[in-house]
Design a protein around this motif. Structure first.
Motif, PDB file in Angstrom:
ATOM      1  N   ASP A 166      21.892  32.081   3.995  1.00 53.25           N
ATOM      2  CA  ASP A 166      22.131  30.826   3.328  1.00 53.25           C
ATOM      3  C   ASP A 166      21.190  29.674   3.804  1.00 53.25           C
ATOM      4  O   ASP A 166      21.209  28.444   4.034  1.00 53.25           O
ATOM      5  N   GLN A 167      19.976  30.835   3.648  1.00 54.24           N
ATOM      6  CA  GLN A 167      18.649  29.755   3.248  1.00 54.24           C
ATOM      7  C   GLN A 167      17.964  29.431   4.925  1.00 54.24           C
ATOM      8  O   GLN A 167      17.031  29.273   4.661  1.00 54.24           O
TER       9      GLN A 167
ATOM     10  N   SER B 260      16.645  21.006  -5.118  1.00 59.88           N
ATOM     11  CA  SER B 260      18.185  21.901  -5.471  1.00 59.88           C
ATOM     12  C   SER B 260      18.084  23.120  -4.985  1.00 59.88           C
ATOM     13  O   SER B 260      17.553  23.252  -3.732  1.00 59.88           O
ATOM     14  N   GLY B 261      19.573  23.862  -5.405  1.00 59.98           N
ATOM     15  CA  GLY B 261      19.992  25.409  -4.467  1.00 59.98           C
ATOM     16  C   GLY B 261      18.675  25.866  -4.930  1.00 59.98           C
ATOM     17  O   GLY B 261      17.920  26.965  -3.922  1.00 59.98           O
ATOM     18  N   GLY B 262      17.311  25.868  -6.319  1.00 58.14           N
ATOM     19  CA  GLY B 262      16.532  26.924  -5.997  1.00 58.14           C
ATOM     20  C   GLY B 262      15.554  26.979  -5.300  1.00 58.14           C
ATOM     21  O   GLY B 262      14.581  27.533  -5.273  1.00 58.14           O
ATOM     22  N   GLN B 263      15.722  25.150  -5.529  1.00 61.27           N
ATOM     23  CA  GLN B 263      13.536  24.778  -4.746  1.00 61.27           C
ATOM     24  C   GLN B 263      13.652  25.075  -3.396  1.00 61.27           C
ATOM     25  O   GLN B 263      13.390  25.480  -2.498  1.00 61.27           O
ATOM     26  N   LYS B 264      15.318  25.359  -2.522  1.00 60.43           N
ATOM     27  CA  LYS B 264      15.781  25.635  -1.309  1.00 60.43           C
ATOM     28  C   LYS B 264      15.343  27.268  -0.982  1.00 60.43           C
ATOM     29  O   LYS B 264      14.697  27.467  -0.139  1.00 60.43           O
ATOM     30  N   GLN B 265      15.786  27.802  -2.241  1.00 61.81           N
ATOM     31  CA  GLN B 265      15.119  28.922  -2.260  1.00 61.81           C
ATOM     32  C   GLN B 265      14.296  29.386  -1.916  1.00 61.81           C
ATOM     33  O   GLN B 265      13.901  30.082  -0.569  1.00 61.81           O
TER      34      GLN B 265
ATOM     35  N   LYS C 106      21.802  34.051  -4.678  1.00 60.89           N
ATOM     36  CA  LYS C 106      22.962  33.834  -4.231  1.00 60.89           C
ATOM     37  C   LYS C 106      23.156  32.185  -4.763  1.00 60.89           C
ATOM     38  O   LYS C 106      22.542  30.998  -4.375  1.00 60.89           O
ATOM     39  N   GLY C 107      23.947  31.922  -5.804  1.00 64.10           N
ATOM     40  CA  GLY C 107      24.517  30.446  -5.925  1.00 64.10           C
ATOM     41  C   GLY C 107      23.564  29.844  -6.864  1.00 64.10           C
ATOM     42  O   GLY C 107      23.852  28.644  -7.195  1.00 64.10           O
ATOM     43  N   LEU C 108      22.823  30.646  -7.828  1.00 63.70           N
ATOM     44  CA  LEU C 108      22.193  29.816  -8.675  1.00 63.70           C
ATOM     45  C   LEU C 108      22.134  30.279 -10.123  1.00 63.70           C
ATOM     46  O   LEU C 108      22.710  31.438 -10.207  1.00 63.70           O
TER      47      LEU C 108
END
Ligand SMILES: Nc1ncnc2c1ncn2[C@@H]1O[C@H](COP(=O)(O)OP(=O)(O)OP(=O)(O)O)[C@@H](O)[C@H]1O
Length: 235
Positions: free
Chosen positions: A87-88, A137-142, A164-166
């Motif tokens: 979940d990062q 964004s999701g990718g930046q958080k990852q 996941k989710g990207l």
């Protein structure tokens, strides 16, 4: 090549459930070792067991020949094991800069150097340096989650499903970044996206029903459609 982490016959209960029933694998220095398996097979629990978040009831974990099974998580972290959870684990109200500063160990100059060398691998994060992570964004958080685990020169990173989710295009970016990290540290990667696993992995271990059932070099799995069908349900 030196073995950085070795897990031997791990058994782990979560409450009354016997989740891991014999997980064995090793990760060699500088390599990416991929743990594969269907949903619910026990891959995340394996990472959590190594970290001491779900201590094992049986089995051994060696980090560079020292037994670490059952150590509290702050100790495994201090030994040099970084974690990127599924979940990062990002703090939405902290900025990118604050995430970096909280994570980095050391003194003034050393911190500045580590931040600089990490940002060289994650240049996009510079652009959002003063931004609260909740707006990424999701990718930046990852990327932020991976950078945070990488920044202390950890000898081993445990990375749980970074795709996941990207969106596919973002997955490609994460893949390229992990590829650049290869050799700079040792990585144990849990990944459901088989193409990503194939692209990055040196060795694989398949976990099924809480047990290691198959292992080998990634290229052996790439060439063996029967194994992929049988253990992963893909062709
Ligand atoms: N807190 C919990 N309480 C009860 N059962 C749990 C708990 N956490 C995990 N499990 C169970 O343990 C098994 C292994 O879960 P785990 O998350 O390790 O699998 P996984 O291989 O990582 O799969 P996924 O890719 O779906 O996350 C699953 O059956 C799951 O339902």
């Amino acid at each position: 090549m030196a073995v950085v982490l070795k897990a031997e016959n791990l058994e782990t209960f979560i409450g009354q459930y016997h989740i891991l029933q014999g997980v064995t694998f090793e990760a060699k220095r500088g390599e990416i070792t991929v743990l594969l398996g269907r949903n619910g097979a026990g891959k995340t629990t394996t990472l959590r067991t190594i970290l001491g978040l779900n201590p094992p009831s049986k089995g051994k974990v060696y980090f560079k020949q020292t037994e670490i099974q059952g150590l509290p998580t702050y100790k495994t972290a201090n030994l040099g094991i970084g974690y990127v959870p599924e979940d990062q684990g990002i703090f939405p109200y902290l900025t990118v800069e604050e995430h970096f500063k909280i994570a980095t160990k050391g003194k003034g100059e050393e911190i500045a150097e580590r931040i600089e060398s990490t940002l060289a691998l994650f240049p996009d994060l510079k652009t959002f340096w003063k931004k609260e992570a909740g707006f990424l964004s999701g990718g930046q958080k990852q990327m932020l989650a991976i950078a945070r685990a990488y920044i202390n020169n950890n000898e081993l990173l445990l990375i749980d499903e970074p795709s996941k989710g990207l969106a596919p295009i973002v997955v490609e970016k994460v893949m390229e970044t992990l590829k650049m990290m290869k050799g700079k540290t040792t990585i144990i990667l849990v990944e459901q996206n088989y193409l990503m696993a194939e692209f990055l992995g040196d060795r694989f271990y398949i976990i099924d029903d809480g047990k290691t059932v198959l292992s080998g070099e990634m290229k052996e799995l790439k060439e063996n459609e029967e194994w992929r069908k049988k253990y992963l349900g893909i062709s």
